[in-house]
Scaffold this motif. Structure first.
Motif, PDB file in Angstrom:
ATOM      1  N   UNK A  63      26.535   0.446  -5.779  1.00 32.87           N
ATOM      2  CA  UNK A  63      26.928   1.537  -4.893  1.00 32.87           C
ATOM      3  C   UNK A  63      26.090   2.756  -5.243  1.00 32.87           C
ATOM      4  N   UNK A  64      25.690   3.577  -4.230  1.00 30.95           N
ATOM      5  CA  UNK A  64      24.969   4.824  -4.549  1.00 30.95           C
ATOM      6  C   UNK A  64      25.785   5.738  -5.465  1.00 30.95           C
ATOM      7  N   UNK A  65      27.110   5.619  -5.393  1.00 32.02           N
ATOM      8  CA  UNK A  65      27.958   6.456  -6.248  1.00 32.02           C
ATOM      9  C   UNK A  65      28.001   5.947  -7.677  1.00 32.02           C
ATOM     10  N   UNK A  66      27.540   4.719  -7.922  1.00 36.13           N
ATOM     11  CA  UNK A  66      27.567   4.140  -9.254  1.00 36.13           C
ATOM     12  C   UNK A  66      28.043   2.705  -9.202  1.00 36.13           C
ATOM     13  N   UNK A  67      27.848   1.993 -10.282  1.00 38.19           N
ATOM     14  CA  UNK A  67      28.262   0.597 -10.324  1.00 38.19           C
ATOM     15  C   UNK A  67      29.749   0.477 -10.659  1.00 38.19           C
ATOM     16  N   UNK A  68      30.322  -0.648 -10.281  1.00 33.59           N
ATOM     17  CA  UNK A  68      31.663  -0.997 -10.737  1.00 33.59           C
ATOM     18  C   UNK A  68      31.692  -2.502 -10.966  1.00 33.59           C
ATOM     19  N   UNK A  86      35.785   3.030  -2.718  1.00 35.19           N
ATOM     20  CA  UNK A  86      34.467   3.515  -2.324  1.00 35.19           C
ATOM     21  C   UNK A  86      33.321   2.607  -2.774  1.00 35.19           C
ATOM     22  N   UNK A  87      33.616   1.641  -3.669  1.00 31.88           N
ATOM     23  CA  UNK A  87      32.531   0.787  -4.180  1.00 31.88           C
ATOM     24  C   UNK A  87      32.820  -0.705  -4.076  1.00 31.88           C
ATOM     25  N   UNK A  88      34.100  -1.068  -3.998  1.00 28.03           N
ATOM     26  CA  UNK A  88      34.493  -2.471  -4.030  1.00 28.03           C
ATOM     27  C   UNK A  88      34.559  -3.101  -2.652  1.00 28.03           C
ATOM     28  N   UNK A  89      35.321  -4.177  -2.506  1.00 29.26           N
ATOM     29  CA  UNK A  89      35.384  -4.901  -1.238  1.00 29.26           C
ATOM     30  C   UNK A  89      35.989  -4.046  -0.126  1.00 29.26           C
ATOM     31  N   UNK A  90      35.456  -4.222   1.096  1.00 31.50           N
ATOM     32  CA  UNK A  90      35.937  -3.451   2.255  1.00 31.50           C
ATOM     33  C   UNK A  90      36.812  -4.288   3.178  1.00 31.50           C
ATOM     34  N   UNK A  91      36.388  -5.530   3.475  1.00 32.11           N
ATOM     35  CA  UNK A  91      37.112  -6.344   4.445  1.00 32.11           C
ATOM     36  C   UNK A  91      38.547  -6.601   3.990  1.00 32.11           C
ATOM     37  N   UNK A  92      38.735  -6.874   2.708  1.00 32.85           N
ATOM     38  CA  UNK A  92      40.065  -7.059   2.139  1.00 32.85           C
ATOM     39  C   UNK A  92      40.143  -6.219   0.868  1.00 32.85           C
ATOM     40  N   UNK A  93      40.489  -4.950   0.970  1.00 38.05           N
ATOM     41  CA  UNK A  93      40.440  -4.033  -0.171  1.00 38.05           C
ATOM     42  C   UNK A  93      41.322  -4.498  -1.331  1.00 38.05           C
ATOM     43  N   UNK A  94      40.895  -4.144  -2.531  1.00 33.74           N
ATOM     44  CA  UNK A  94      41.681  -4.419  -3.730  1.00 33.74           C
ATOM     45  C   UNK A  94      42.622  -3.257  -3.990  1.00 33.74           C
ATOM     46  N   UNK A 146      17.345  -5.076 -19.904  1.00 31.03           N
ATOM     47  CA  UNK A 146      18.068  -5.726 -18.807  1.00 31.03           C
ATOM     48  C   UNK A 146      19.258  -4.877 -18.371  1.00 31.03           C
ATOM     49  N   UNK A 147      20.038  -4.367 -19.330  1.00 27.39           N
ATOM     50  CA  UNK A 147      21.184  -3.534 -18.989  1.00 27.39           C
ATOM     51  C   UNK A 147      20.745  -2.270 -18.261  1.00 27.39           C
ATOM     52  N   UNK A 148      19.636  -1.692 -18.698  1.00 29.33           N
ATOM     53  CA  UNK A 148      19.110  -0.495 -18.033  1.00 29.33           C
ATOM     54  C   UNK A 148      18.666  -0.777 -16.611  1.00 29.33           C
ATOM     55  N   UNK A 149      18.007  -1.929 -16.397  1.00 31.31           N
ATOM     56  CA  UNK A 149      17.561  -2.278 -15.046  1.00 31.31           C
ATOM     57  C   UNK A 149      18.743  -2.480 -14.118  1.00 31.31           C
ATOM     58  N   UNK A 150      19.770  -3.185 -14.588  1.00 30.70           N
ATOM     59  CA  UNK A 150      20.956  -3.395 -13.751  1.00 30.70           C
ATOM     60  C   UNK A 150      21.626  -2.074 -13.398  1.00 30.70           C
ATOM     61  N   UNK A 151      21.679  -1.156 -14.373  1.00 33.70           N
ATOM     62  CA  UNK A 151      22.301   0.144 -14.125  1.00 33.70           C
ATOM     63  C   UNK A 151      21.511   0.934 -13.096  1.00 33.70           C
ATOM     64  N   UNK A 152      20.180   0.940 -13.230  1.00 37.91           N
ATOM     65  CA  UNK A 152      19.347   1.683 -12.267  1.00 37.91           C
ATOM     66  C   UNK A 152      19.404   1.060 -10.878  1.00 37.91           C
ATOM     67  N   UNK A 153      19.375  -0.272 -10.807  1.00 35.73           N
ATOM     68  CA  UNK A 153      19.472  -0.931  -9.512  1.00 35.73           C
ATOM     69  C   UNK A 153      20.803  -0.627  -8.836  1.00 35.73           C
ATOM     70  N   UNK A 154      21.859  -0.625  -9.633  1.00 35.79           N
ATOM     71  CA  UNK A 154      23.195  -0.417  -9.077  1.00 35.79           C
ATOM     72  C   UNK A 154      23.339   0.949  -8.439  1.00 35.79           C
TER      73      UNK A 154
END
Length: 393
Positions: free
Chosen positions: A199-204, A238-246, A333-341
């Motif tokens: 998510x642009x707001x951050x990963x979850x 704001x970051x998780x599933x939309x069709x069936x929200x948690x 690897x952790x840094x790449x995932x964080x930046x991609x997210x």
């Protein structure tokens, strides 16, 4: 008080090192500054590689019996699956991510250590460490001294052992805060899957835990000290599933913390050695931190046992030389995932397109599975291996 090896810190890395040394017949002493082990925890993921290295020491089956087996790790953007990473085809007796709280992991490690005749001395805070040609002397806050041939620092981010050895801790700190929460969820979250939502707001990250709980890990610019249900619900909305929200029904535990990305300049200075968070810390994306620390501890315990049996002291240089590059790979690897997210909206469409295309390529999914499972760090055969490693290469 005397021992062949003194271990400072009774977290997963310290307990594992103590088990390895005790099982090899070494005289080991382990101390921890806290009066008792924590009953809440940050780490909740145990990877296949970790279970493999723990198997010879009587811990893997206990953990596997008490955790949740999740055979798939998925990277998503809301409801859109970008990259599915299945572990079920990996050549291991443990083709899954094991979800279990760090508190439970430590409890099983401590139980095994006690079976081997060991015990954690608590509270015992090491205030000063000195070494000479023949050994190491650790002084506790109450003035007691412990003499050992070698000392393992598994005492975390602010390691007294690392600082006493004058070893630098190179890196920095992420700008964002990280939020952890254990919650009861209803709605559209699978029960057998670990999901990293971009998510642009951050990963979850949303992952199942024993007892019907889910672990939530998220990056936020600022978070309350103890995030409540409304805050966690907002993260999922704001970051998780939309069709069936948690929906968050209950919050059992939550915390906020800052994350560093740092690696010790060396893992060895004379008779002082580092393992776990004392040697490396990084983003929780990918769930690698505790697993890498346990891997460190097994290698270090086995190497120290050989040295104490009369093999060359230079084996310890080999431990330091081989473990640090592996930490560099994990931190990267952790840094790449964080930046991609956290890619901005302008790059989000392109990122999703590239990842979705890459996720269709079996070789890409396999490579990610090897990296996230830890099997790329080297593996040992287990008594129950059934698959041919060549099939995945």
């Amino acid at each position: 008080m005397n021992a062949e090896v003194l271990i400072v810190g009774a977290g997963p890395a310290g307990l594992t090192a103590a088990i390895v040394l005790a099982q090899h017949g070494r005289q080991v002493m382990i101390v921890d500054a806290e009066a008792e082990g924590a009953n809440t925890s940050r780490a909740a993921v145990v990877h296949p590689r970790t279970l493999e290295v723990l198997e010879p020491y009587g811990v893997a089956d206990r953990l596997a019996a008490h955790g949740i087996h999740t055979p798939v790790f998925t990277i998503r953007d809301r409801d859109k699956v970008l990259v599915p990473v299945p572990f079920c085809g990996l050549p291991t007796a443990y083709p899954y991510t094991l979800m279990i709280s760090q508190a439970d992991t430590e409890a099983h490690l401590l139980a095994r250590l006690r079976e081997l005749g060991g015990e954690v001395i608590r509270p015992a805070r090491v205030s000063h460490v000195e070494q000479d040609a023949d050994g190491v002397t650790a002084t506790l806050d109450d003035g007691r001294r412990i003499r050992a041939a070698y000392l393992i620092g598994a005492d975390g981010l602010n390691s007294t052992v690392r600082q006493s050895a004058g070893i630098g801790f190179t890196g920095g700190t992420y700008a964002e805060s990280f939020v952890l929460a254990d919650v009861r969820l209803s709605g559209g979250v699978p029960q057998n899957e670990v999901i990293l939502y971009f998510s642009p707001a951050g990963l979850v990250v949303v992952a199942p835990l024993p007892g019907g709980l889910h672990r939530i890990v998220a990056t936020v610019d600022e978070a309350p000290k103890e995030p409540g249900i409304p805050f966690v619900q907002h993260l999922l909305d704001t970051r998780g599933p939309e069709a069936e929200p948690a929906r968050v029904g209950e919050l059992v535990w939550s915390s906020r913390f800052r994350v560093h990305h740092r690696i010790a300049d060396t893992y060895r200075r004379g008779r002082l050695l580092l393992a776990g968070d004392a040697a490396h810390v990084h983003s929780p994306a990918g769930g690698q931190g505790m697993n890498l620390g346990v891997d460190d501890a097994v290698h270090l315990g086995e190497t120290l046992s050989r040295v104490l049996d009369g093999e060359p002291d230079s084996l310890l240089d080999s431990y330091a030389a081989t473990r640090r590059p592996q930490a560099e790979q994990v931190v990267a690897l952790a840094g790449r995932l964080t930046r991609l997210a956290t890619a901005a909206d302008g790059r989000r469409v392109l990122r999703n397109l590239v990842l979705a295309l890459a996720g269709r390529v079996p070789a890409v999914r396999t490579r990610l599975a090897w990296q996230l499972s830890g099997l790329n760090r080297g593996r040992r055969s287990t008594r129950r291996d059934r698959a041919d490693i060549a099939d995945l290469r």
